[in-house]
Write a protein that holds these residues in place. Structure first.
Motif, PDB file in Angstrom:
ATOM      1  N   ALA A  11      67.769  35.424  16.991  1.00 58.02           N
ATOM      2  CA  ALA A  11      66.943  36.459  17.468  1.00 58.02           C
ATOM      3  C   ALA A  11      65.579  36.280  17.473  1.00 58.02           C
ATOM      4  CB  ALA A  11      67.428  38.027  16.517  1.00 58.02           C
ATOM      5  N   ARG A  12      65.117  35.795  16.387  1.00 55.98           N
ATOM      6  CA  ARG A  12      63.448  35.552  16.273  1.00 55.98           C
ATOM      7  C   ARG A  12      63.097  34.620  17.452  1.00 55.98           C
ATOM      8  NH1 ARG A  12      64.694  34.998  11.000  1.00 55.98           N
ATOM      9  NH2 ARG A  12      64.721  32.848  10.929  1.00 55.98           N
ATOM     10  N   PHE A  13      63.803  33.758  17.816  1.00 54.88           N
ATOM     11  CA  PHE A  13      63.697  32.801  18.828  1.00 54.88           C
ATOM     12  C   PHE A  13      63.531  33.277  20.074  1.00 54.88           C
ATOM     13  CE2 PHE A  13      65.152  30.127  22.464  1.00 54.88           C
ATOM     14  CZ  PHE A  13      64.365  29.150  22.624  1.00 54.88           C
ATOM     15  N   LEU A  14      64.620  34.365  20.579  1.00 56.16           N
ATOM     16  CA  LEU A  14      64.358  35.193  21.812  1.00 56.16           C
ATOM     17  C   LEU A  14      63.384  36.057  21.602  1.00 56.16           C
ATOM     18  CD1 LEU A  14      68.501  35.623  22.320  1.00 56.16           C
ATOM     19  CD2 LEU A  14      66.608  34.205  23.754  1.00 56.16           C
ATOM     20  N   GLN A  15      63.082  36.629  20.433  1.00 52.73           N
ATOM     21  CA  GLN A  15      61.815  37.671  20.459  1.00 52.73           C
ATOM     22  C   GLN A  15      60.643  36.738  20.759  1.00 52.73           C
ATOM     23  OE1 GLN A  15      61.440  39.498  16.392  1.00 52.73           O
ATOM     24  NE2 GLN A  15      60.593  41.494  17.554  1.00 52.73           N
ATOM     25  N   GLY A  16      60.444  35.513  20.125  1.00 54.63           N
ATOM     26  CA  GLY A  16      59.306  34.785  20.208  1.00 54.63           C
ATOM     27  C   GLY A  16      59.138  34.537  21.707  1.00 54.63           C
ATOM     28  N   ARG A  17      60.241  34.415  22.426  1.00 51.56           N
ATOM     29  CA  ARG A  17      59.867  34.325  23.864  1.00 51.56           C
ATOM     30  C   ARG A  17      59.696  35.466  24.795  1.00 51.56           C
ATOM     31  NH1 ARG A  17      61.310  28.972  25.780  1.00 51.56           N
ATOM     32  NH2 ARG A  17      61.222  27.907  24.171  1.00 51.56           N
ATOM     33  N   GLY A  18      59.517  36.719  24.171  1.00 54.16           N
ATOM     34  CA  GLY A  18      59.043  37.868  24.879  1.00 54.16           C
ATOM     35  C   GLY A  18      60.217  38.644  25.389  1.00 54.16           C
ATOM     36  N   PHE A  19      61.469  38.633  24.678  1.00 50.07           N
ATOM     37  CA  PHE A  19      62.643  39.577  25.151  1.00 50.07           C
ATOM     38  C   PHE A  19      62.531  40.745  23.945  1.00 50.07           C
ATOM     39  CE2 PHE A  19      63.602  35.330  26.601  1.00 50.07           C
ATOM     40  CZ  PHE A  19      63.868  35.663  27.983  1.00 50.07           C
ATOM     41  N   GLY A  20      62.992  41.904  24.443  1.00 53.01           N
ATOM     42  CA  GLY A  20      63.106  42.970  23.495  1.00 53.01           C
ATOM     43  C   GLY A  20      64.297  42.996  22.806  1.00 53.01           C
ATOM     44  N   THR A  21      64.340  43.976  21.718  1.00 50.94           N
ATOM     45  CA  THR A  21      65.452  44.058  20.763  1.00 50.94           C
ATOM     46  C   THR A  21      66.775  44.172  21.507  1.00 50.94           C
ATOM     47  OG1 THR A  21      65.033  46.198  20.203  1.00 50.94           O
ATOM     48  CG2 THR A  21      64.032  44.305  18.782  1.00 50.94           C
ATOM     49  N   ASP A  22      66.576  45.218  22.576  1.00 53.24           N
ATOM     50  CA  ASP A  22      68.042  45.556  23.314  1.00 53.24           C
ATOM     51  C   ASP A  22      68.362  44.375  23.989  1.00 53.24           C
ATOM     52  OD1 ASP A  22      65.573  45.488  24.925  1.00 53.24           O
ATOM     53  OD2 ASP A  22      66.391  46.998  26.214  1.00 53.24           O
ATOM     54  N   VAL A  23      67.679  43.526  24.520  1.00 52.12           N
ATOM     55  CA  VAL A  23      68.201  42.347  25.267  1.00 52.12           C
ATOM     56  C   VAL A  23      68.904  41.425  24.289  1.00 52.12           C
ATOM     57  CG1 VAL A  23      67.417  40.314  26.718  1.00 52.12           C
ATOM     58  CG2 VAL A  23      66.607  42.621  27.268  1.00 52.12           C
ATOM     59  N   ILE A  24      68.106  41.132  22.963  1.00 54.70           N
ATOM     60  CA  ILE A  24      68.563  40.273  22.028  1.00 54.70           C
ATOM     61  C   ILE A  24      69.908  40.742  21.600  1.00 54.70           C
ATOM     62  CG2 ILE A  24      68.335  39.100  19.756  1.00 54.70           C
ATOM     63  CD1 ILE A  24      65.126  39.483  20.411  1.00 54.70           C
ATOM     64  N   ARG A  25      70.029  41.943  21.382  1.00 52.98           N
ATOM     65  CA  ARG A  25      71.465  42.395  20.606  1.00 52.98           C
ATOM     66  C   ARG A  25      72.614  42.314  22.032  1.00 52.98           C
ATOM     67  NH1 ARG A  25      68.805  47.349  18.215  1.00 52.98           N
ATOM     68  NH2 ARG A  25      68.528  46.484  15.770  1.00 52.98           N
ATOM     69  N   LYS A  26      72.087  42.536  23.238  1.00 50.44           N
ATOM     70  CA  LYS A  26      73.301  42.230  24.263  1.00 50.44           C
ATOM     71  C   LYS A  26      73.658  40.753  24.078  1.00 50.44           C
ATOM     72  CE  LYS A  26      71.999  45.687  27.775  1.00 50.44           C
ATOM     73  NZ  LYS A  26      71.501  45.877  28.855  1.00 50.44           N
ATOM     74  N   ILE A  27      72.665  39.761  24.163  1.00 48.18           N
ATOM     75  CA  ILE A  27      72.931  38.573  24.009  1.00 48.18           C
ATOM     76  C   ILE A  27      73.935  37.981  22.871  1.00 48.18           C
ATOM     77  CG2 ILE A  27      71.886  36.138  24.249  1.00 48.18           C
ATOM     78  CD1 ILE A  27      71.580  37.778  26.697  1.00 48.18           C
ATOM     79  N   LEU A  28      73.332  38.615  21.887  1.00 44.50           N
ATOM     80  CA  LEU A  28      74.120  38.205  20.562  1.00 44.50           C
ATOM     81  C   LEU A  28      75.057  39.160  20.054  1.00 44.50           C
ATOM     82  CD1 LEU A  28      70.739  37.005  18.472  1.00 44.50           C
ATOM     83  CD2 LEU A  28      72.523  35.534  19.814  1.00 44.50           C
ATOM     84  N   LYS A  29      75.599  40.070  21.057  1.00 52.62           N
ATOM     85  CA  LYS A  29      76.603  40.931  20.556  1.00 52.62           C
ATOM     86  C   LYS A  29      77.639  40.569  20.040  1.00 52.62           C
ATOM     87  CE  LYS A  29      78.232  42.203  24.975  1.00 52.62           C
ATOM     88  NZ  LYS A  29      78.560  43.257  26.148  1.00 52.62           N
TER      89      LYS A  29
END
Length: 149
Positions: free
Chosen positions: A124-142
């Motif tokens: 999640a930190r990796f994706l957040q560092g790339r500029g993705f929002g928490t909703d997108v991160i949760r969808k990817i890692l759900k």
């Protein structure tokens, strides 16, 4: 003489890559006064050699496969590009679906669902560092049942 020098410097920078007007102002600042720099950049803009819109489109085209919309917006704003120009560049490149881009980036880096909460947080930190929002991160890692992070 100073104008020629400033113009040559500006053209050298533009020959390497597109620059925003604000970037060129910053790079030319040690070599001339603000008025001289504005005059040179106005002339270069009139000739079509300097364009914030073209710079923004090139920037988005080069970075869109690696970063989320939020980071693209932030990076362009830091380079002095106006909000309307940023929106137009993102729209022109079709940068709308963060989920697909995030999934492709995640798959290239990790490829497997996180095994535990610690790994989930790392991804999640990796994706957040790339500029993705928490909703997108949760969808990817759900797929991971522990979404408490």
């Amino acid at each position: 003489m100073a104008e020629t020098s400033l113009r040559e410097r500006a053209l050298r920078h533009l020959a390497r890559r597109e620059h925003s007007r604000a970037e060129l102002v910053r790079k030319l600042a040690p070599h001339g006064s603000a008025e001289e720099i504005d005059d040179v950049l106005d002339r270069i803009t009139e000739l079509g050699l300097l364009s914030d819109h073209r710079f923004a489109e090139a920037w988005v085209r080069g970075k869109a496969t690696r970063f989320g919309t939020a980071r693209l917006r932030r990076e362009l704003a830091l380079r002095g590009v106006e909000r309307d120009t940023i929106d137009a560049a993102l729209e022109a490149e079709g940068v709308e679906d963060d989920v697909d881009r995030a999934r492709a980036i995640w798959r290239g880096k990790f490829g497997t669902t996180p095994a535990d909460a610690r790994e989930w947080a790392r991804q999640a930190r990796f994706l957040q560092g790339r500029g993705f929002g928490t909703d997108v991160i949760r969808k990817i890692l759900k797929e991971n049942p522990d979404e408490s992070a």
